[in-house]
Design a protein around this motif. Structure first.
Motif, short mmCIF file in Angstrom:
data_model
loop_
_atom_site.label_atom_id
_atom_site.label_comp_id
_atom_site.label_asym_id
_atom_site.label_seq_id
_atom_site.Cartn_x
_atom_site.Cartn_y
_atom_site.Cartn_z
N MET A 1 0.84 -1.20 0.00
CA MET A 1 0.00 0.00 0.00
C MET A 1 0.88 1.25 0.00
O MET A 1 1.92 1.30 0.65
N ASP A 2 0.42 2.27 -0.72
CA ASP A 2 1.15 3.53 -0.82
C ASP A 2 0.99 4.33 0.48
O ASP A 2 -0.13 4.57 0.94
N PHE A 3 2.11 4.75 1.05
CA PHE A 3 2.04 5.49 2.31
C PHE A 3 1.39 6.86 2.14
O PHE A 3 0.51 7.24 2.90
N ALA A 4 1.83 7.61 1.14
CA ALA A 4 1.32 8.97 0.95
C ALA A 4 -0.20 8.96 0.73
O ALA A 4 -0.93 9.78 1.31
N GLY A 5 -0.68 8.02 -0.08
CA GLY A 5 -2.11 7.95 -0.34
C GLY A 5 -2.90 7.60 0.92
O GLY A 5 -3.97 8.16 1.17
N HIS A 6 -2.36 6.67 1.71
CA HIS A 6 -3.05 6.28 2.94
C HIS A 6 -3.04 7.43 3.95
O HIS A 6 -4.05 7.69 4.62
N LEU A 7 -1.93 8.12 4.05
CA LEU A 7 -1.83 9.28 4.95
C LEU A 7 -2.86 10.34 4.58
O LEU A 7 -3.58 10.86 5.45
N LEU A 8 -2.95 10.65 3.30
CA LEU A 8 -3.90 11.67 2.86
C LEU A 8 -5.35 11.24 3.12
O LEU A 8 -6.19 12.06 3.49
N ALA A 9 -5.63 9.95 2.94
CA ALA A 9 -6.99 9.45 3.19
C ALA A 9 -7.36 9.62 4.66
O ALA A 9 -8.50 10.00 4.99
N VAL A 10 -6.41 9.34 5.55
CA VAL A 10 -6.67 9.49 6.98
C VAL A 10 -6.86 10.96 7.34
O VAL A 10 -7.81 11.32 8.05
#
Length: 238
Positions: free
Chosen positions: A185-194
């Motif tokens: 899983m992409d970290f940046a994408g997950h961070l932005l989603a949170v």
């Protein structure tokens, strides 16, 4: 700002105390608590972090674990060596005093010595015996390798290991795995989603009774005992 202050204090702390860090872990804890406030992610804690020397072990579900567990206690994480090279996160991890290890049997003896040195310095280490993160819906089997360092004769009788259960509850209506971060899983994408989530869920920590290393026969027995405790306190999100 918190990281800058920590780096300045560490420059003073290192020549005075060497491997010991009596000051800077307080900065890390304050920064992580503030991060959870900024993310609007409520943290509920049951039990209390142990005061004995030793380590904490927990199930691993997300990069959020770093903030959640550091907010609850002043600990030093044990992480795979690759994290040290990750942009941004690696630099932050090094500044926080993370112990980096390589999952290579040829380096097992060297890793063991590194663990022993940090334990002798009074550091309370925190590691994830599962060896990888999950989807936040389950506890994976614990690997026993990293427990070996606690059984050296001069340390065994004075160390404890405290199991901690980490449970994430997704925001209402969201995928139950919302906070889980695993695989590729992409970290940046997950961070932005949170960060973009309007109404957050919550995370729960359960600090279990510390286990005396001296009361365990070997690393495999203590791995099984800590895994059982973590599973008992893990409430699988609906």
């Amino acid at each position: 700002m918190g990281l800058a202050l920590k780096l300045v204090l560490r420059a003073v702390e290192r020549p005075l105390f060497g491997l010991r860090r009596p000051i800077t872990p307080w900065i890390t804890q304050a920064v992580c608590r503030l991060a959870l406030v900024i993310m609007r992610l409520p943290l509920h804690i049951q039990g209390h972090p142990m005061r004995q020397r030793g380590a904490i072990v927990a199930n691993h579900a997300s990069w959020l674990d770093i903030f959640v567990l550091n907010a609850a206690d002043r600990v030093f994480f044990v992480s795979k060596a690759e994290v040290a090279d990750w942009p941004g996160i690696g630099w932050l991890a090094r500044a926080a005093g993370t112990v980096f290890i390589r999952r290579d049997r040829r380096e097992a003896s060297q890793q063991k010595l590194l663990f022993e040195a940090r334990l002798r310095a009074g550091h309370r280490l925190l590691f994830f015996p599962e060896g990888t993160s999950s989807d936040a819906q389950r506890v994976l089997p614990f690997k026993s390798t990293l427990f070996a360092a606690f059984f050296v004769p001069e340390l065994r009788d004075i160390l404890h290991i405290q199991p901690v259960s980490v449970t994430y509850h997704a925001p209402q209506g969201a995928d139950p795995r919302f906070y889980g971060w695993w695989g590729d899983m992409d970290f940046a994408g997950h961070l932005l989603a949170v960060l973009a989530q309007h109404r957050q869920g919550r995370v729960e920590l359960v600090f279990h009774k510390p286990i005396e290393v001296a009361g365990m026969a070997d690393r495999k027995e203590i791995a099984l005992a800590t895994e059982a405790a973590v599973r008992a306190g893990f409430s699988a999100p609906a």
